[in-house]
Design a protein around this motif. Structure first.
Motif, PDB file in Angstrom:
ATOM      1  N   LEU A   1       2.702  -3.574  -6.771  1.00  0.00           N
ATOM      2  CA  LEU A   1       1.933  -4.323  -6.302  1.00  0.00           C
ATOM      3  C   LEU A   1       1.115  -3.751  -5.414  1.00  0.00           C
ATOM      4  O   LEU A   1      -0.067  -4.001  -4.938  1.00  0.00           O
ATOM      5  CB  LEU A   1       2.947  -5.169  -5.374  1.00  0.00           C
ATOM      6  N   ALA A   2       1.287  -1.742  -5.098  1.00  0.00           N
ATOM      7  CA  ALA A   2       0.688  -1.281  -4.071  1.00  0.00           C
ATOM      8  C   ALA A   2      -0.909  -0.675  -5.818  1.00  0.00           C
ATOM      9  O   ALA A   2      -1.961  -0.057  -5.042  1.00  0.00           O
ATOM     10  CB  ALA A   2       0.957  -0.047  -3.964  1.00  0.00           C
ATOM     11  N   SER A   3      -0.452  -0.648  -7.047  1.00  0.00           N
ATOM     12  CA  SER A   3      -1.548  -0.771  -7.676  1.00  0.00           C
ATOM     13  C   SER A   3      -3.096  -1.480  -7.032  1.00  0.00           C
ATOM     14  O   SER A   3      -2.964  -2.272  -7.298  1.00  0.00           O
ATOM     15  CB  SER A   3      -1.030  -1.028  -9.455  1.00  0.00           C
ATOM     16  N   VAL A   4      -4.139  -0.155  -7.200  1.00  0.00           N
ATOM     17  CA  VAL A   4      -4.997  -1.409  -6.713  1.00  0.00           C
ATOM     18  C   VAL A   4      -5.264  -2.054  -7.972  1.00  0.00           C
ATOM     19  O   VAL A   4      -5.931  -3.096  -8.023  1.00  0.00           O
ATOM     20  CB  VAL A   4      -6.476  -0.197  -6.953  1.00  0.00           C
ATOM     21  N   ASN A   5      -5.151  -2.076  -9.120  1.00  0.00           N
ATOM     22  CA  ASN A   5      -5.485  -3.030  -9.946  1.00  0.00           C
ATOM     23  C   ASN A   5      -5.293  -4.618  -9.797  1.00  0.00           C
ATOM     24  O   ASN A   5      -4.849  -5.647 -10.381  1.00  0.00           O
ATOM     25  CB  ASN A   5      -4.761  -2.634 -11.355  1.00  0.00           C
ATOM     26  N   THR A   6      -3.662  -4.778  -8.934  1.00  0.00           N
ATOM     27  CA  THR A   6      -3.286  -6.107  -8.094  1.00  0.00           C
ATOM     28  C   THR A   6      -4.013  -6.082  -7.104  1.00  0.00           C
ATOM     29  O   THR A   6      -3.335  -7.298  -6.553  1.00  0.00           O
ATOM     30  CB  THR A   6      -1.631  -5.709  -7.898  1.00  0.00           C
TER      31      THR A   6
ATOM     32  N   LYS B   1       1.242  -1.309   0.344  1.00  0.00           N
ATOM     33  CA  LYS B   1      -0.242   0.021  -0.216  1.00  0.00           C
ATOM     34  C   LYS B   1       0.963   0.964   0.207  1.00  0.00           C
ATOM     35  O   LYS B   1       2.094   0.953   0.411  1.00  0.00           O
ATOM     36  CB  LYS B   1      -0.954   0.269   1.167  1.00  0.00           C
ATOM     37  N   TYR B   2       0.546   2.100  -1.196  1.00  0.00           N
ATOM     38  CA  TYR B   2       1.219   3.621  -0.691  1.00  0.00           C
ATOM     39  C   TYR B   2       0.772   4.279   0.226  1.00  0.00           C
ATOM     40  O   TYR B   2      -0.135   4.926   0.216  1.00  0.00           O
ATOM     41  CB  TYR B   2       1.703   3.886  -1.930  1.00  0.00           C
ATOM     42  N   ASP B   3       1.582   4.748   0.948  1.00  0.00           N
ATOM     43  CA  ASP B   3       1.395   6.220   1.738  1.00  0.00           C
ATOM     44  C   ASP B   3       1.328   6.999   1.656  1.00  0.00           C
ATOM     45  O   ASP B   3       3.064   7.309   1.757  1.00  0.00           O
ATOM     46  CB  ASP B   3       1.647   5.084   3.592  1.00  0.00           C
ATOM     47  N   GLN B   4       0.871   8.086   1.520  1.00  0.00           N
ATOM     48  CA  GLN B   4       0.719   8.888   1.072  1.00  0.00           C
ATOM     49  C   GLN B   4       1.532   9.623   2.616  1.00  0.00           C
ATOM     50  O   GLN B   4       2.686  10.814   2.178  1.00  0.00           O
ATOM     51  CB  GLN B   4      -0.311  10.184   0.113  1.00  0.00           C
TER      52      GLN B   4
END
Length: 506
Positions: free
Chosen positions: A158-163, A65-68
């Protein structure tokens, strides 16, 4: 240099705003209504934009998950990862997680889900065979991702929602079925096609107690309607509020307006693949004809800044040579003469209706281009109906906007998909070998500073070729009812409903 700093577009960066006072008591029996600006257009195929809806609805989750707020990739369904060789990454699967249908999250289930994305007819831009060779279960707890070339950005991919990961049962039919097959805090239970998605609390969520009893996500393409519904209380959260509605909402009782800098630029896309847009002098003439400062001050009422190329000036990968183009009608006419342009037909601008302000933007552009002898007509369309023709090259110009960090939280996704010769989202139909070579090198460059320098060079090529007309840099603007608690705005449009999202009874 830290990624948090690199993704900060202005002082407040990408972290967004948050609602809810800590002294207010959440009512766990409450449900919530969210107005989203787009409906799924390809069923629930995860390689499509439907993945964003499943993610923001609190259904779909990913390995990382990308934590902004912290500016880095953090654990999600995977607890850790490491690059075990130049072409291999191993991800350790979180223990004790079950899908909403009761089946366990296993390395094999994850590998099968990710392989399904890879094998789709039109793979996701961030996770396709061009960047990932294979996914397999290395052992019961480990998923191995293999790449064709060394790729330092695999954890970002792997943080892309498409994955997002669905249970094995989701893939048994002719189409993907997310209902009851996610891992997230909310379970989708019913839908009204192109209208709404209804969700209930996941009572067995691995991430802790879920504060809401459920939610309804409505697909409202009209921005004025989204604004009106949150103002009347018909909606609790409305996403992507148009600038024209801000003044009324900012003074509305019981409503909080949240703003965050967004890596999003309103753009007039030009079809470089057909005349007259295949002539760089013609494209530059259009750029010289536009008054982007007046556009930002007028249509956007000062809520956006004039664009200076494909990046916002404060982004770390923006060129220090970039500047907002100045309107110069005389120069535009000279460029038209150099291009030997003859107005044998009116050119068409498609203004997508999901962005309410684009109707006015198109009218301003129409007047600007008329002043240099370029006749233009305007057609309003939903993006879903326009996209097939635009991707196929059957259009002149389209007003749209795209979040540069939405595919992957690094410009490589945007720059590759949108502008390389084989880019899967190359609306501009632009192709330049020098540009492609720069992006190929950037994709294999692990050093952040060096990679960002390559992005700068790529952006300078796009600007020098006037590939598109970049108009204004926008903010992400959401409107939230004051009794919504612990809502953290996400400028990257991935998360809205979380286990922590709550609502008071008053």
């Amino acid at each position: 240099m830290g990624l948090a700093a690199l993704l900060t577009l202005t002082g407040c960066g990408l972290s967004g705003g948050q609602t809810g006072a800590t002294s207010t008591v959440a009512d766990r029996g409450q449900r919530i209504v969210v107005d989203n600006f787009r409906a799924p257009v390809a069923g629930w195929a995860l390689e499509s934009d439907a993945a964003y809806i499943l993610s923001l609805s609190g259904c779909l989750e990913t390995l990382t998950k990308y934590d902004q707020a912290r500016g880095k990739v953090v654990p999600f369904l995977a607890t850790e990862w490491k690059q075990v060789s130049p072409l291999r990454w191993d991800f350790t699967i979180r223990e004790g997680v079950t899908f909403q249908d009761g089946s366990p999250l296993t390395a094999e289930a994850v590998a099968d889900a990710l392989s399904s994305v890879l094998e789709s007819t039109v793979p996701a831009r961030a996770f396709s065979p061009s960047v990932v060779s294979a996914v397999q279960a290395a052992d019961a707890k480990t998923v191995r991702v293999t790449t064709p070339v060394e790729d330092p950005l695999v954890p970002f991919r792997l943080a892309s929602v498409n994955t997002g990961i669905l249970a094995p049962a989701a893939y048994q039919g002719a189409t993907i079925d997310p209902f009851g097959h996610c891992t997230g805090p909310f379970v989708p239970v019913s839908e009204k096609a192109k209208q709404s998605l209804t969700l209930d609390r996941n009572e067995n969520y691995w991430g802790g107690d879920v504060q809401l009893a459920g939610a309804e996500v409505r697909f409202i393409t009209n921005g004025a309607t989204r604004a009106a519904q949150v103002q009347t209380g018909e909606a609790d959260i409305s996403l992507s509020i148009p600038a024209s509605a801000l003044s009324s909402l900012q003074n509305a009782p019981g409503v909080t307006v949240l703003k965050a800098d967004s890596p999003r630029t309103a753009t007039l896309y030009l079809n470089n693949g057909r005349a007259p847009f295949d002539d760089v002098d013609f494209r530059k003439a259009l750029r010289s004809a536009l008054d982007v400062k007046a556009l930002a001050a007028g249509v956007y009422e000062g809520a956006a800044l004039p664009a200076a190329g494909p990046f916002a000036p404060s982004e770390q990968w923006a060129s220090d040579k970039a500047g907002s183009p100045q309107q110069d009608v005389a120069a535009a006419k000279k460029l038209l003469a150099a291009a030997a342009y003859t107005p044998d037909r009116p050119l068409e601008i498609i203004a997508i209706v999901e962005r309410a302000e684009f109707a006015d933007v198109a009218t301003v552009i129409q007047a600007n281009l008329k002043s240099i002898g370029v006749p233009v007509t305007i057609k309003a369309k939903e993006y879903a109906s326009a996209e097939p023709d635009v991707l196929a090259g059957n259009y002149d110009m389209i007003l749209s906007q795209r979040n540069r960090l939405i595919d992957i939280a690094d410009p490589i996704g945007f720059l590759t998909a949108d502008y390389t010769c084989k880019g899967t989202y190359n609306l501009s139909h632009f192709c330049n070998k020098e540009y492609d070579a720069i992006l190929a090198k950037a994709a294999q460059t692990s050093g952040t500073e060096e990679r960002y320098g390559l992005y700068t060079r790529a952006g300078e090529i796009l600007d020098s070729q006037a590939v598109n007309l970049w108009l204004v840099n926008e903010q992400a603007t959401d409107a939230v009812r004051s009794n919504v608690l612990s809502y953290l705005q996400d400028p990257l449009s991935r998360y809205v409903l979380t286990a922590q999202t709550a609502k008071s009874g008053s």
